[in-house]
Motif scaffolding. Structure first.
Motif, PDB file in Angstrom:
ATOM      1  N   VAL A  87      22.365  -7.262  31.186  1.00  0.00           N
ATOM      2  CA  VAL A  87      23.814  -7.462  31.204  1.00  0.00           C
ATOM      3  C   VAL A  87      24.122  -8.947  31.088  1.00  0.00           C
ATOM      4  O   VAL A  87      23.518  -9.787  31.773  1.00  0.00           O
ATOM      5  CB  VAL A  87      24.425  -6.891  32.498  1.00  0.00           C
ATOM      6  N   VAL A 117      25.130  -3.520  26.547  1.00  0.00           N
ATOM      7  CA  VAL A 117      25.792  -3.959  27.771  1.00  0.00           C
ATOM      8  C   VAL A 117      26.895  -2.971  28.143  1.00  0.00           C
ATOM      9  O   VAL A 117      27.055  -2.590  29.307  1.00  0.00           O
ATOM     10  CB  VAL A 117      26.370  -5.382  27.601  1.00  0.00           C
ATOM     11  N   ALA A 118      27.636  -2.555  27.113  1.00  0.00           N
ATOM     12  CA  ALA A 118      28.693  -1.576  27.381  1.00  0.00           C
ATOM     13  C   ALA A 118      28.098  -0.304  27.967  1.00  0.00           C
ATOM     14  O   ALA A 118      28.647   0.283  28.904  1.00  0.00           O
ATOM     15  CB  ALA A 118      29.454  -1.265  26.089  1.00  0.00           C
ATOM     16  N   GLU A 119      26.974   0.091  27.435  1.00  0.00           N
ATOM     17  CA  GLU A 119      26.337   1.306  27.937  1.00  0.00           C
ATOM     18  C   GLU A 119      25.850   1.111  29.380  1.00  0.00           C
ATOM     19  O   GLU A 119      26.034   1.981  30.229  1.00  0.00           O
ATOM     20  CB  GLU A 119      25.165   1.699  27.037  1.00  0.00           C
ATOM     21  N   MET A 121      27.025  -0.867  31.615  1.00  0.00           N
ATOM     22  CA  MET A 121      28.153  -0.877  32.533  1.00  0.00           C
ATOM     23  C   MET A 121      28.697   0.536  32.727  1.00  0.00           C
ATOM     24  O   MET A 121      29.160   0.902  33.799  1.00  0.00           O
ATOM     25  CB  MET A 121      29.253  -1.809  32.012  1.00  0.00           C
ATOM     26  N   HIS A 122      28.645   1.298  31.665  1.00  0.00           N
ATOM     27  CA  HIS A 122      29.124   2.667  31.771  1.00  0.00           C
ATOM     28  C   HIS A 122      28.232   3.486  32.707  1.00  0.00           C
ATOM     29  O   HIS A 122      28.726   4.247  33.532  1.00  0.00           O
ATOM     30  CB  HIS A 122      29.157   3.291  30.377  1.00  0.00           C
ATOM     31  N   LEU A 124      26.512   2.348  35.094  1.00  0.00           N
ATOM     32  CA  LEU A 124      26.719   1.876  36.461  1.00  0.00           C
ATOM     33  C   LEU A 124      27.937   2.546  37.077  1.00  0.00           C
ATOM     34  O   LEU A 124      27.974   2.824  38.268  1.00  0.00           O
ATOM     35  CB  LEU A 124      26.900   0.353  36.445  1.00  0.00           C
ATOM     36  N   ARG A 125      28.905   2.810  36.245  1.00  0.00           N
ATOM     37  CA  ARG A 125      30.128   3.420  36.751  1.00  0.00           C
ATOM     38  C   ARG A 125      29.911   4.867  37.159  1.00  0.00           C
ATOM     39  O   ARG A 125      30.461   5.329  38.140  1.00  0.00           O
ATOM     40  CB  ARG A 125      31.202   3.347  35.661  1.00  0.00           C
ATOM     41  N   MET A 148      28.960 -10.691  39.703  1.00  0.00           N
ATOM     42  CA  MET A 148      29.832  -9.575  39.348  1.00  0.00           C
ATOM     43  C   MET A 148      29.113  -8.237  39.498  1.00  0.00           C
ATOM     44  O   MET A 148      29.652  -7.283  40.066  1.00  0.00           O
ATOM     45  CB  MET A 148      30.314  -9.768  37.910  1.00  0.00           C
ATOM     46  N   ILE A 152      29.984  -5.245  42.008  1.00  0.00           N
ATOM     47  CA  ILE A 152      30.317  -3.885  41.589  1.00  0.00           C
ATOM     48  C   ILE A 152      29.437  -2.876  42.315  1.00  0.00           C
ATOM     49  O   ILE A 152      29.903  -1.838  42.802  1.00  0.00           O
ATOM     50  CB  ILE A 152      30.157  -3.739  40.057  1.00  0.00           C
ATOM     51  N   SER A 155      30.628  -2.509  45.713  1.00  0.00           N
ATOM     52  CA  SER A 155      31.886  -1.770  45.788  1.00  0.00           C
ATOM     53  C   SER A 155      31.669  -0.276  45.600  1.00  0.00           C
ATOM     54  O   SER A 155      32.472   0.528  46.047  1.00  0.00           O
ATOM     55  CB  SER A 155      32.858  -2.286  44.728  1.00  0.00           C
ATOM     56  N   GLN A 156      30.594   0.071  44.950  1.00  0.00           N
ATOM     57  CA  GLN A 156      30.264   1.485  44.753  1.00  0.00           C
ATOM     58  C   GLN A 156      29.471   2.049  45.934  1.00  0.00           C
ATOM     59  O   GLN A 156      29.146   3.232  45.936  1.00  0.00           O
ATOM     60  CB  GLN A 156      29.403   1.654  43.491  1.00  0.00           C
TER      61      GLN A 156
ATOM     62  N   LEU B 223      34.650  -3.524  30.890  1.00  0.00           N
ATOM     63  CA  LEU B 223      33.695  -2.514  30.423  1.00  0.00           C
ATOM     64  C   LEU B 223      33.391  -1.512  31.528  1.00  0.00           C
ATOM     65  O   LEU B 223      33.233  -0.320  31.290  1.00  0.00           O
ATOM     66  CB  LEU B 223      32.396  -3.189  29.961  1.00  0.00           C
ATOM     67  N   TYR B 224      33.320  -2.048  32.728  1.00  0.00           N
ATOM     68  CA  TYR B 224      33.017  -1.170  33.852  1.00  0.00           C
ATOM     69  C   TYR B 224      34.205  -0.269  34.176  1.00  0.00           C
ATOM     70  O   TYR B 224      34.039   0.904  34.487  1.00  0.00           O
ATOM     71  CB  TYR B 224      32.658  -2.025  35.075  1.00  0.00           C
ATOM     72  N   TYR B 229      33.661   5.254  26.709  1.00  0.00           N
ATOM     73  CA  TYR B 229      32.389   4.570  26.601  1.00  0.00           C
ATOM     74  C   TYR B 229      32.217   4.108  25.157  1.00  0.00           C
ATOM     75  O   TYR B 229      32.251   4.903  24.232  1.00  0.00           O
ATOM     76  CB  TYR B 229      31.309   5.552  27.053  1.00  0.00           C
TER      77      TYR B 229
END
Lengths: 209, 249
Positions: A87, A117-119, A121-122, A124-125, A148, A152, A155-156, B223-224, B229
């Protein structure tokens, strides 16, 4: 799109009975995430997860090794290991040109890394139950990305182990990482050499079992 | 002085925002100053306005009413919306100071705002003057107002180039002055409301910024936070997203 959804559905239904924890290996590029993932996978399944490289952003898609059974003290813990792309907040193809890469390849790698990176972060969500946060202990841990991401993760309310990797290198400074994240347990290790992996597995079993 | 659509004749208050992306009624993007008691003259000639002392009681009230009725205030004003009369037209200067309010610094070069009679300011003008418009209110590819004065009636057909699904991070709002007479137009029924549009644009602009091909800046929190996606970036900065499954229902 549908394919990914299908795969994800089938994977989650396949293991829903055992419900292994999905442990995401996160961290900045070139921290040794894939090396660690391969180390864990090889130690317990005999397979590797993905290719390792000294060129950043080698891993540009999250890769997953399901059903990794780790035995500790007579008990066994089953986890899914998810190796994620590094990331970062900036991806620049010129960085890859230094590694003897053609411009077209570098631009493509850069684009794929950004998607990665987008993946990451996704995932992680939505898709991880715990995090192994891997840092290169020769590098300064006080970065925006680390702050950051750890924020995150906190926070999760995800369980997280900080791994100070690359202790085999001369410049390694584990203390600096401990000081950066005093609220979390930091383990030194060399994923490349396999140093201190026993303690890492102990903690994985303790945190994610 | 009010503006009038040269296609359908609808009148807009000076400084009205709704005309910035084209006439909401007919989609026309040519406007002229609307002299009082004169309807849709054939030629959108700026010099047609000397007889302009606008009777604010009638036309202004009507257009303000129109403006209120036009719910679609989703087009951000660029603050430079007045198709200002050319400076070299002396006849238009004195009677028409209302179109040279300081709210339009982009197109009104060096007019003296001091001689603007405050009494003639209407609600739309006041709004345009006081409101700072954020870039995300401006649709990508929207028509720069400088194009509205060209008498050539070409391009009145909308090019409809706004693609909310796929706009890339590089799609920052275009500064006024290029793109000719392209209007970001869609059938009005398809337009999302303002908050949706703003949110969408925020997402697009902030999560991945394409500096150039192969050079990206990423906003990790964006992004988060986003539910969908991003699965594929394209060369031109557009990207493909996978929407959450519950969006399909």
């Amino acid at each position: 799109m549908g394919l990914i959804t299908d795969i994800r559905d089938s994977i989650s239904s396949l293991f829903s009975a055992q419900d292994p924890k999905r442990i995401g290996i996160y961290g900045p590029p070139n921290a040794g995430k894939t090396t660690l993932a391969n180390r864990i996978a090889r130690d317990w399944t005999g397979d590797a997860i993905g290719p390792e490289s000294h060129i950043p952003h080698e891993t540009r898609r999250a890769r997953r090794k399901e059903n990794v059974e780790i035995e500790r003290n007579g008990k066994s813990v089953t986890i899914d290991v998810v190796d994620t792309p590094g990331v970062t907040t900036k991806v620049d193809y010129t960085e890859f040109l230094e590694h003897d890469m053609e411009k077209d390849d570098a631009v493509r790698r850069s684009r794929e890394a950004t998607e990665g990176v987008a993946e990451a972060m996704h995932w992680l969500r939505e898709d991880v139950d715990g995090v192994l946060y891997v840092l290169d202990s020769t590098e300064d841990p006080f970065t925006q990305v680390n702050t950051m991401l750890v924020g995150i993760i906190e926070s999760q309310d995800l369980p997280v182990l900080i791994l100070a990797n690359k202790t085999d290198l001369e410049d390694s400074n584990v203390r600096r990482i401990e000081n950066a994240f005093p609220q979390h347990e930091t383990l030194p290790l060399s994923a490349l050499e396999g140093d201190n992996m026993d303690e890492v597995y102990d903690k994985i079993a303790e945190y994610f079992g | 002085m009010p503006h009038q659509c040269t296609s359908c004749g609808q009148v807009f208050d000076d400084g009205s925002k709704e005309m910035l992306s084209g006439c909401p009624d007919c989609g026309g993007n040519k406007f002229q100053f609307h002299p009082s008691s004169e309807d849709v003259p054939e030629e959108p000639e700026p010099s047609a306005e000397p007889p302009d002392p606008p009777t604010p009681d009638s036309s202004v009230a009507r257009t303000v009413g129109n403006a209120a009725a036009t719910v679609r205030d989703l087009v951000g004003s660029s603050g430079s919306q007045s198709a200002g009369a050319p400076d070299d037209d002396p006849s238009s200067r004195d009677p028409a100071p209302a179109d040279s309010t300081p709210s339009e610094p982009a197109t009104a070069p060096d007019r003296t705002p001091a001689d603007t009679p405050v009494s003639r300011e209407d609600a739309a003008q006041a709004d345009a003057r006081s409101e700072v418009v954020s870039p995300d209110e401006i649709p990508a590819g929207s028509d720069p107002p400088t194009g509205t004065e060209t008498p050539a009636p070409d391009d009145t057909s909308a090019t409809g180039n706004a693609e909310p699904d796929t706009a890339g991070g590089s799609a920052t709002p275009e500064p006024a002055g290029d793109a000719g007479a392209r209007v970001a137009e869609e059938p009005s029924e398809d337009r999302p409301d303002l908050s949706e549009l703003r949110e969408e644009l925020n997402d697009q602009f902030e999560s991945i910024k394409v500096l150039s091909p192969g050079q990206y800046e990423l906003n990790l929190m964006e992004l988060y936070d986003r539910e969908e996606y991003i699965i594929a970036l394209q060369e031109d900065g557009r990207y493909t997203i996978q929407v959450p499954e519950n969006w399909h229902d």
